[in-house]
Design a protein around this motif. Structure first.
Motif, PDB file in Angstrom:
ATOM      1  N   ILE A 118     -57.459 -49.116   7.688  1.00 15.19           N
ATOM      2  CA  ILE A 118     -56.604 -48.277   6.847  1.00 15.19           C
ATOM      3  C   ILE A 118     -56.432 -46.954   7.577  1.00 15.19           C
ATOM      4  CG2 ILE A 118     -56.411 -47.043   4.656  1.00 15.19           C
ATOM      5  CD1 ILE A 118     -58.368 -49.171   3.494  1.00 15.19           C
ATOM      6  N   SER A 119     -55.194 -46.535   7.758  1.00 13.39           N
ATOM      7  CA  SER A 119     -54.997 -45.252   8.426  1.00 13.39           C
ATOM      8  C   SER A 119     -55.447 -44.130   7.500  1.00 13.39           C
ATOM      9  CB  SER A 119     -53.528 -45.062   8.825  1.00 13.39           C
ATOM     10  OG  SER A 119     -52.744 -44.675   7.710  1.00 13.39           O
ATOM     11  N   PHE A 120     -56.079 -43.134   8.092  1.00 13.95           N
ATOM     12  CA  PHE A 120     -56.556 -42.000   7.311  1.00 13.95           C
ATOM     13  C   PHE A 120     -55.378 -41.260   6.688  1.00 13.95           C
ATOM     14  CE2 PHE A 120     -59.979 -38.514   7.321  1.00 13.95           C
ATOM     15  CZ  PHE A 120     -60.675 -39.142   6.312  1.00 13.95           C
ATOM     16  N   GLU A 121     -54.247 -41.266   7.378  1.00 11.64           N
ATOM     17  CA  GLU A 121     -53.049 -40.653   6.819  1.00 11.64           C
ATOM     18  C   GLU A 121     -52.641 -41.352   5.528  1.00 11.64           C
ATOM     19  OE1 GLU A 121     -48.526 -39.373   8.082  1.00 11.64           O
ATOM     20  OE2 GLU A 121     -49.710 -40.549   9.469  1.00 11.64           O
TER      21      GLU A 121
ATOM     22  N   VAL B  76     -54.601 -42.823   3.405  1.00 11.57           N
ATOM     23  CA  VAL B  76     -55.545 -42.372   2.374  1.00 11.57           C
ATOM     24  C   VAL B  76     -55.069 -41.044   1.798  1.00 11.57           C
ATOM     25  CG1 VAL B  76     -57.918 -41.625   1.926  1.00 11.57           C
ATOM     26  CG2 VAL B  76     -57.493 -43.579   3.436  1.00 11.57           C
ATOM     27  N   ALA B  77     -54.714 -40.119   2.679  1.00 14.71           N
ATOM     28  CA  ALA B  77     -54.266 -38.794   2.242  1.00 14.71           C
ATOM     29  C   ALA B  77     -52.963 -38.882   1.445  1.00 14.71           C
ATOM     30  CB  ALA B  77     -54.094 -37.877   3.451  1.00 14.71           C
ATOM     31  N   ILE B  78     -52.019 -39.675   1.930  1.00 12.60           N
ATOM     32  CA  ILE B  78     -50.722 -39.813   1.256  1.00 12.60           C
ATOM     33  C   ILE B  78     -50.908 -40.399  -0.142  1.00 12.60           C
ATOM     34  CG2 ILE B  78     -48.561 -41.136   1.266  1.00 12.60           C
ATOM     35  CD1 ILE B  78     -48.577 -40.761   4.366  1.00 12.60           C
ATOM     36  N   GLN B  79     -51.676 -41.481  -0.234  1.00 10.52           N
ATOM     37  CA  GLN B  79     -51.863 -42.113  -1.544  1.00 10.52           C
ATOM     38  C   GLN B  79     -52.579 -41.188  -2.520  1.00 10.52           C
ATOM     39  OE1 GLN B  79     -53.140 -46.142  -1.926  1.00 10.52           O
ATOM     40  NE2 GLN B  79     -51.894 -46.821  -0.196  1.00 10.52           N
ATOM     41  N   ASN B  80     -53.529 -40.394  -2.019  1.00 12.10           N
ATOM     42  CA  ASN B  80     -54.225 -39.463  -2.888  1.00 12.10           C
ATOM     43  C   ASN B  80     -53.280 -38.402  -3.432  1.00 12.10           C
ATOM     44  OD1 ASN B  80     -56.050 -36.664  -2.895  1.00 12.10           O
ATOM     45  ND2 ASN B  80     -56.918 -38.412  -3.983  1.00 12.10           N
ATOM     46  N   ILE B  81     -52.427 -37.860  -2.585  1.00 12.35           N
ATOM     47  CA  ILE B  81     -51.468 -36.848  -3.033  1.00 12.35           C
ATOM     48  C   ILE B  81     -50.468 -37.443  -4.019  1.00 12.35           C
ATOM     49  CG2 ILE B  81     -49.541 -35.363  -2.271  1.00 12.35           C
ATOM     50  CD1 ILE B  81     -52.367 -34.185  -1.796  1.00 12.35           C
ATOM     51  N   GLU B  82     -50.018 -38.657  -3.762  1.00  8.21           N
ATOM     52  CA  GLU B  82     -49.090 -39.315  -4.686  1.00  8.21           C
ATOM     53  C   GLU B  82     -49.738 -39.512  -6.052  1.00  8.21           C
ATOM     54  OE1 GLU B  82     -45.832 -39.835  -4.303  1.00  8.21           O
ATOM     55  OE2 GLU B  82     -46.094 -38.797  -2.380  1.00  8.21           O
ATOM     56  N   LYS B  83     -51.004 -39.921  -6.077  1.00  9.49           N
ATOM     57  CA  LYS B  83     -51.732 -40.082  -7.339  1.00  9.49           C
ATOM     58  C   LYS B  83     -51.811 -38.752  -8.073  1.00  9.49           C
ATOM     59  CE  LYS B  83     -56.183 -40.097  -7.347  1.00  9.49           C
ATOM     60  NZ  LYS B  83     -57.593 -40.425  -7.139  1.00  9.49           N
ATOM     61  N   LEU B  84     -52.137 -37.687  -7.342  1.00 12.25           N
ATOM     62  CA  LEU B  84     -52.253 -36.372  -7.968  1.00 12.25           C
ATOM     63  C   LEU B  84     -50.909 -35.876  -8.499  1.00 12.25           C
ATOM     64  CD1 LEU B  84     -54.716 -34.678  -5.485  1.00 12.25           C
ATOM     65  CD2 LEU B  84     -55.208 -35.495  -7.807  1.00 12.25           C
ATOM     66  N   LYS B  85     -49.825 -36.176  -7.788  1.00 13.30           N
ATOM     67  CA  LYS B  85     -48.483 -35.792  -8.261  1.00 13.30           C
ATOM     68  C   LYS B  85     -48.147 -36.501  -9.568  1.00 13.30           C
ATOM     69  CE  LYS B  85     -46.230 -34.783  -3.842  1.00 13.30           C
ATOM     70  NZ  LYS B  85     -45.210 -35.291  -2.891  1.00 13.30           N
ATOM     71  N   ARG B  86     -48.509 -37.792  -9.659  1.00 12.74           N
ATOM     72  CA  ARG B  86     -48.241 -38.535 -10.899  1.00 12.74           C
ATOM     73  C   ARG B  86     -49.117 -38.006 -12.032  1.00 12.74           C
ATOM     74  NH1 ARG B  86     -48.504 -42.755  -7.338  1.00 12.74           N
ATOM     75  NH2 ARG B  86     -50.563 -43.392  -8.080  1.00 12.74           N
ATOM     76  N   ARG B  87     -50.362 -37.748 -11.717  1.00 16.62           N
ATOM     77  CA  ARG B  87     -51.322 -37.318 -12.731  1.00 16.62           C
ATOM     78  C   ARG B  87     -51.026 -35.901 -13.216  1.00 16.62           C
ATOM     79  NH1 ARG B  87     -57.327 -38.623 -11.038  1.00 16.62           N
ATOM     80  NH2 ARG B  87     -56.575 -40.738 -11.349  1.00 16.62           N
ATOM     81  N   TYR B  88     -50.646 -35.031 -12.292  1.00 16.18           N
ATOM     82  CA  TYR B  88     -50.402 -33.616 -12.607  1.00 16.18           C
ATOM     83  C   TYR B  88     -49.091 -33.176 -11.957  1.00 16.18           C
ATOM     84  CZ  TYR B  88     -55.388 -33.947 -13.612  1.00 16.18           C
ATOM     85  OH  TYR B  88     -56.609 -34.334 -14.094  1.00 16.18           O
ATOM     86  N   PRO B  89     -47.950 -33.616 -12.494  1.00 16.64           N
ATOM     87  CA  PRO B  89     -46.664 -33.332 -11.839  1.00 16.64           C
ATOM     88  C   PRO B  89     -46.334 -31.848 -11.728  1.00 16.64           C
ATOM     89  CG  PRO B  89     -46.339 -34.334 -14.009  1.00 16.64           C
ATOM     90  CD  PRO B  89     -47.800 -34.395 -13.722  1.00 16.64           C
ATOM     91  N   ASP B  90     -46.888 -31.041 -12.605  1.00 18.71           N
ATOM     92  CA  ASP B  90     -46.625 -29.597 -12.565  1.00 18.71           C
ATOM     93  C   ASP B  90     -47.866 -28.814 -12.138  1.00 18.71           C
ATOM     94  OD1 ASP B  90     -43.955 -29.928 -13.541  1.00 18.71           O
ATOM     95  OD2 ASP B  90     -44.816 -30.246 -15.544  1.00 18.71           O
TER      96      ASP B  90
END
Length: 109
Positions: free
Chosen positions: A74-77, A79-93
């Protein structure tokens, strides 16, 4: 430095056999404990916050995480991208206590 570049460079220092995944998982826990201990001593014991040690321990955690990703191909990038996407969905503002308290524990990632 980019995440994937870090991951590849860090892999040069990986040593192990079939137990690499276990070693790296235990390493994350061990190094995270050292990081937590620095923060505990700062917060509760009156120590100065040693930023050089903080950076060192965070780097050790990062190394182990990158090698778990490497082991799993799994590319470390990613991991970072998916984490940010999750955070955007969870806390869009941005973070909010209300959204945090109302979120379900098993939201899709």
């Amino acid at each position: 430095m980019e995440f994937n570049e870090y991951q590849k460079l860090a892999n040069r220092t990986l040593y192990g056999n079939e137990q690499v995944l276990t070693n790296c998982a235990l390493g994350v826990a061990s190094e995270a404990g050292e990081l937590v201990d620095l923060i505990k001593k700062y917060t509760f014991h009156g120590y100065d916050l040693d930023k050089k040690e903080l950076v060192k321990e965070m780097g050790d955690v990062l190394w182990y995480l990158s090698q778990i990703a490497e082991w799993a191909d799994i590319s470390f990038e990613e991991v970072a991208i998916q984490n940010i996407e999750k955070l955007k969905r969870r806390y869009p503002d941005g973070f909010s206590e209300e959204r945090s308290q109302k979120r379900t524990e098993h939201e899709p990632i």
